[in-house]
Design a protein around this motif. Structure first.
Motif, PDB file in Angstrom:
ATOM      1  N   SER A   3      -8.620  52.150 -19.543  1.00  0.00           N
ATOM      2  CA  SER A   3      -8.337  53.038 -18.412  1.00  0.00           C
ATOM      3  C   SER A   3      -6.832  53.112 -18.216  1.00  0.00           C
ATOM      4  O   SER A   3      -6.128  52.116 -18.375  1.00  0.00           O
ATOM      5  CB  SER A   3      -9.048  52.586 -17.145  1.00  0.00           C
ATOM      6  N   ILE A   4      -6.401  54.305 -17.918  1.00  0.00           N
ATOM      7  CA  ILE A   4      -4.963  54.539 -17.856  1.00  0.00           C
ATOM      8  C   ILE A   4      -4.620  55.041 -16.474  1.00  0.00           C
ATOM      9  O   ILE A   4      -5.282  55.939 -15.945  1.00  0.00           O
ATOM     10  CB  ILE A   4      -4.568  55.573 -18.921  1.00  0.00           C
ATOM     11  N   LYS A   5      -3.634  54.468 -15.881  1.00  0.00           N
ATOM     12  CA  LYS A   5      -3.263  54.882 -14.532  1.00  0.00           C
ATOM     13  C   LYS A   5      -1.792  55.254 -14.526  1.00  0.00           C
ATOM     14  O   LYS A   5      -0.932  54.431 -14.855  1.00  0.00           O
ATOM     15  CB  LYS A   5      -3.532  53.688 -13.605  1.00  0.00           C
ATOM     16  N   ASN A   6      -1.508  56.484 -14.222  1.00  0.00           N
ATOM     17  CA  ASN A   6      -0.107  56.905 -14.108  1.00  0.00           C
ATOM     18  C   ASN A   6       0.260  56.968 -12.639  1.00  0.00           C
ATOM     19  O   ASN A   6      -0.316  57.754 -11.888  1.00  0.00           O
ATOM     20  CB  ASN A   6       0.077  58.278 -14.742  1.00  0.00           C
ATOM     21  N   ILE A   7       1.192  56.140 -12.236  1.00  0.00           N
ATOM     22  CA  ILE A   7       1.581  56.151 -10.832  1.00  0.00           C
ATOM     23  C   ILE A   7       3.077  56.445 -10.732  1.00  0.00           C
ATOM     24  O   ILE A   7       3.788  56.387 -11.732  1.00  0.00           O
ATOM     25  CB  ILE A   7       1.240  54.821 -10.123  1.00  0.00           C
ATOM     26  N   THR A   8       3.512  56.774  -9.532  1.00  0.00           N
ATOM     27  CA  THR A   8       4.903  57.186  -9.405  1.00  0.00           C
ATOM     28  C   THR A   8       5.832  55.986  -9.405  1.00  0.00           C
ATOM     29  O   THR A   8       6.717  55.874 -10.236  1.00  0.00           O
ATOM     30  CB  THR A   8       5.092  58.029  -8.129  1.00  0.00           C
ATOM     31  N   SER A   9       5.609  55.054  -8.510  1.00  0.00           N
ATOM     32  CA  SER A   9       6.558  53.936  -8.434  1.00  0.00           C
ATOM     33  C   SER A   9       5.800  52.644  -8.194  1.00  0.00           C
ATOM     34  O   SER A   9       4.581  52.646  -7.967  1.00  0.00           O
ATOM     35  CB  SER A   9       7.535  54.173  -7.290  1.00  0.00           C
ATOM     36  N   SER A  10       6.508  51.537  -8.201  1.00  0.00           N
ATOM     37  CA  SER A  10       5.839  50.248  -8.043  1.00  0.00           C
ATOM     38  C   SER A  10       5.199  50.116  -6.658  1.00  0.00           C
ATOM     39  O   SER A  10       4.266  49.345  -6.478  1.00  0.00           O
ATOM     40  CB  SER A  10       6.822  49.098  -8.312  1.00  0.00           C
ATOM     41  N   ASN A  11       5.643  50.923  -5.680  1.00  0.00           N
ATOM     42  CA  ASN A  11       5.010  50.872  -4.355  1.00  0.00           C
ATOM     43  C   ASN A  11       3.533  51.260  -4.410  1.00  0.00           C
ATOM     44  O   ASN A  11       2.739  50.824  -3.583  1.00  0.00           O
ATOM     45  CB  ASN A  11       5.697  51.853  -3.386  1.00  0.00           C
ATOM     46  N   ASP A  12       3.187  52.106  -5.405  1.00  0.00           N
ATOM     47  CA  ASP A  12       1.794  52.572  -5.490  1.00  0.00           C
ATOM     48  C   ASP A  12       0.868  51.507  -6.067  1.00  0.00           C
ATOM     49  O   ASP A  12      -0.349  51.671  -6.057  1.00  0.00           O
ATOM     50  CB  ASP A  12       1.694  53.826  -6.383  1.00  0.00           C
ATOM     51  N   LEU A  13       1.444  50.423  -6.594  1.00  0.00           N
ATOM     52  CA  LEU A  13       0.609  49.396  -7.217  1.00  0.00           C
ATOM     53  C   LEU A  13      -0.396  48.830  -6.222  1.00  0.00           C
ATOM     54  O   LEU A  13      -1.507  48.458  -6.570  1.00  0.00           O
ATOM     55  CB  LEU A  13       1.485  48.242  -7.722  1.00  0.00           C
ATOM     56  N   ILE A  14       0.027  48.795  -4.971  1.00  0.00           N
ATOM     57  CA  ILE A  14      -0.793  48.180  -3.936  1.00  0.00           C
ATOM     58  C   ILE A  14      -2.149  48.889  -3.793  1.00  0.00           C
ATOM     59  O   ILE A  14      -3.135  48.294  -3.408  1.00  0.00           O
ATOM     60  CB  ILE A  14       0.003  48.152  -2.602  1.00  0.00           C
ATOM     61  N   ASN A  15      -2.161  50.194  -4.149  1.00  0.00           N
ATOM     62  CA  ASN A  15      -3.402  50.964  -3.996  1.00  0.00           C
ATOM     63  C   ASN A  15      -4.339  50.844  -5.181  1.00  0.00           C
ATOM     64  O   ASN A  15      -5.385  51.468  -5.214  1.00  0.00           O
ATOM     65  CB  ASN A  15      -3.068  52.449  -3.796  1.00  0.00           C
ATOM     66  N   ILE A  16      -3.927  50.085  -6.194  1.00  0.00           N
ATOM     67  CA  ILE A  16      -4.757  50.038  -7.405  1.00  0.00           C
ATOM     68  C   ILE A  16      -5.711  48.855  -7.360  1.00  0.00           C
ATOM     69  O   ILE A  16      -5.306  47.719  -7.150  1.00  0.00           O
ATOM     70  CB  ILE A  16      -3.875  49.928  -8.663  1.00  0.00           C
TER      71      ILE A  16
END
Ligand SMILES: C[S@@+](CC[C@H](N)C(=O)[O-])C[C@H]1O[C@@H](n2cnc3c(N)ncnc32)[C@H](O)[C@@H]1O
Length: 505
Positions: free
Chosen positions: A188-201
């Motif tokens: 599974s591949i997740k493209n996120i904008t910045s490290s702040n979005d990690l919290i939502n994963i």
């Protein structure tokens, strides 16, 4: 639960673990004493942590422990900088796990393979790794290993540069080790904008790729495809396999430019040619990217570069009698000992540069805003800033070059080249086998004025997206390709390019 951090640095992962409640045991390793001491000070009264000031390579050789979770950011160290003992253990690690050892393999690959080996079945690896993992050839075997050892692999990529202080772009790899060899593998591949979005994963509920796409991903030389959302990945795969495209390499051969061994000796200005009476030994040269704009490299362009004092001549002394000036030029270089580099030393005569020939066209190796592909109208050759192109197609070369500025081709350049930190792309001749060109319809007539018009637009620095849209509209007719396909390719190209260029800021 047993946790291992094999290269603690100043202990970011360890600090995070320390802040958690829970009955786990952490083994932390760090080679450098000063770093080790910093981390030790953070956890000295917490007996869940056992830290070692040790070389992970040695630890690997001696340990018989296995871990439920291995977490970290392994060091990025070139093979040449490893000690003899580390190199030997690195080879053991790789070969024991079915990978071939070689001198290109960086320490982070060995750390990753060793960590996988040290996981218990169903254990988890969570590593921050350089984006090289998705692209470089020497990591290809590691990607294959992932498919055989992990039951589930998650790749998290960032649209923005995550760690400003790092030279490398990074991804996060989270792999759950198989319990049994025959367990299925999914990615599974997740493209996120910045490290702040990690919290939502939540890595447990990421969408899993359909198996056909997973398979094709593992077959690909590079994993740039992971830059795309799933739907776009499926689209790209389908266009690659459609009868509406041809492959660059089957029609235009790309070879590296001339390796002179030392451009400052062999590429010279008109002034130097006059000073030393070298005109019998020169071939026109396109030296640098700034010296070429547009589609054609024309005599007028060459003359302008010459008048601007650029090094527009390549010196070719091969099998020629040397006149007085040439002898003097060569003697001067020898007196100044400028000819002592390795590449020059292995030649019979250091001043005879091999493989000098004049190509039909040029392709700039480094891709900035968009790929530069030029037709050679001056009989010039080039050094290794450009690749040399030869046309060997039944299609007209003007038509082929025109089609190369379609969004289908540009999309494939974005996906098949290697991306460096800071958003530069590099295309190598070997990558050209994967570059797509829309296939011209047999019954079409190509008006060559269109190529001149394209040349003008590029020279005038017209907005590249407008230029590509204009080309695309013509491509729809020339190739009888569906407007939807072209439009989709345009959107994908635009987004890939924007994301890449944003990393340059
Ligand atoms: C990229 S840093 C990671 C630091 C830490 N994991 C973090 O994210 O803050 C890599 C660390 O590996 C250490 N290192 C280099 N070679 C090592 C080796 N052979 N064994 C253990 N640690 C090593 C370096 O000193 C450096 O602190």
């Amino acid at each position: 639960m047993n946790i291992l951090e094999p290269s603690m640095g100043d202990g970011r992962f360890i600090s995070t673990l320390k802040a958690l409640d829970g009955n786990f045991k952490v083994t932390g390793i760090e080679l450098f004493e000063s770093e080790y001491q910093k981390v030790q000070d953070k956890v000295f009264n917490d007996d869940r942590f056992k830290l070692k000031n040790e070389d992970f390579y040695k630890f690997y050789r001696e340990t018989d422990s296995h871990y439920d979770l291995i977490i970290g950011n392994p060091p990025y160290i070139r093979y040449q900088l490893l000690t003899a003992e580390q190199r030997e253990i690195q080879s053991d690690i790789l070969e024991k796990n079915g990978l071939k050892a070689n001198k290109l393999i960086n320490a982070w690959v060995a750390f990753t393979v060793a960590a996988i080996e040290l996981l218990v079945p169903s254990g988890t690896l969570a590593f921050v790794l350089p984006t090289d993992i998705l692209q470089v050839n020497y990591a290809k075997e590691l990607r294959k290993l992932f498919s055989s050892v992990f039951t589930h692999l998650t790749i998290i990529q960032f649209k923005e540069t995550v760690f400003d202080q790092l030279q490398q772009d990074v991804v996060i790899i989270i792999g759950k080790k198989k319990k049994n060899f025959f367990d299925d593998h999914a990615i599974s591949i997740k493209n996120i904008t910045s490290s702040n979005d990690l919290i939502n994963i939540n890595i447990n509920d990421l969408p899993v790729e359909p198996s056909t796409v997973t398979e094709s991903l593992y077959k690909n030389d590079k994993w740039n495809l992971t830059l795309l959302e799933e739907e776009d990945r499926v689209f790209y795969e389908s266009i690659k396999n459609s009868d509406k495209i041809i492959y660059f390499n089957n029609h235009i051969k790309g070879e590296v430019g001339i390796t002179t061994g030392k451009n400052s000796i062999f590429s010279v200005s008109n002034e130097t040619v006059l000073d030393y009476d070298l005109s019998d030994y020169t071939i026109p040269l396109l030296g640098r990217s700034v010296e070429a704009n547009g589609i054609y490299y024309k005599p007028e362009d060459h003359e302008m570069n010459a008048n601007n004092g650029k090094n527009v001549n390549l010196l070719d002394f091969n099998n020629k009698l040397l006149n007085f000036g040439a002898e003097k030029y060569i003697e001067n270089i020898e007196e100044l000992e400028l000819h002592n580099g390795y590449k020059l030393s292995i030649r019979n005569k250091w001043y005879e540069v091999p493989s000098i020939w004049v190509p039909d066209g040029f392709l700039l190796r480094r891709i900035g805003s968009y790929p530069k592909i030029l037709l050679n109208k001056t009989g010039a050759t080039t050094t290794d800033t450009f690749h040399r192109l030869t046309f060997n197609s039944y299609y007209d070369k003007d038509l082929l070059i025109f089609l190369c500025y379609s969004s289908i081709t540009l999309m494939s350049f974005e996906l098949e080249s290697r991306i460096f930190a800071g958003g530069a792309l590099e295309i190598l001749p070997g990558d050209l086998k994967n570059i797509l060109i829309p296939k011209p319809h047999l019954e079409i007539y190509f008006d060559k004025n269109l190529l001149s018009e394209l040349d003008n637009k590029l020279r005038n620095n017209d907005e590249i997206e407008h230029v590509v849209s204009w080309v695309d509209n013509i491509v729809i007719q020339l190739c009888r390709i569906s407007p939807d396909t072209v439009h989709n390719s345009f959107c994908i190209w635009k987004e890939l390019r924007e994301n890449r260029l944003n990393k340059r800021k």
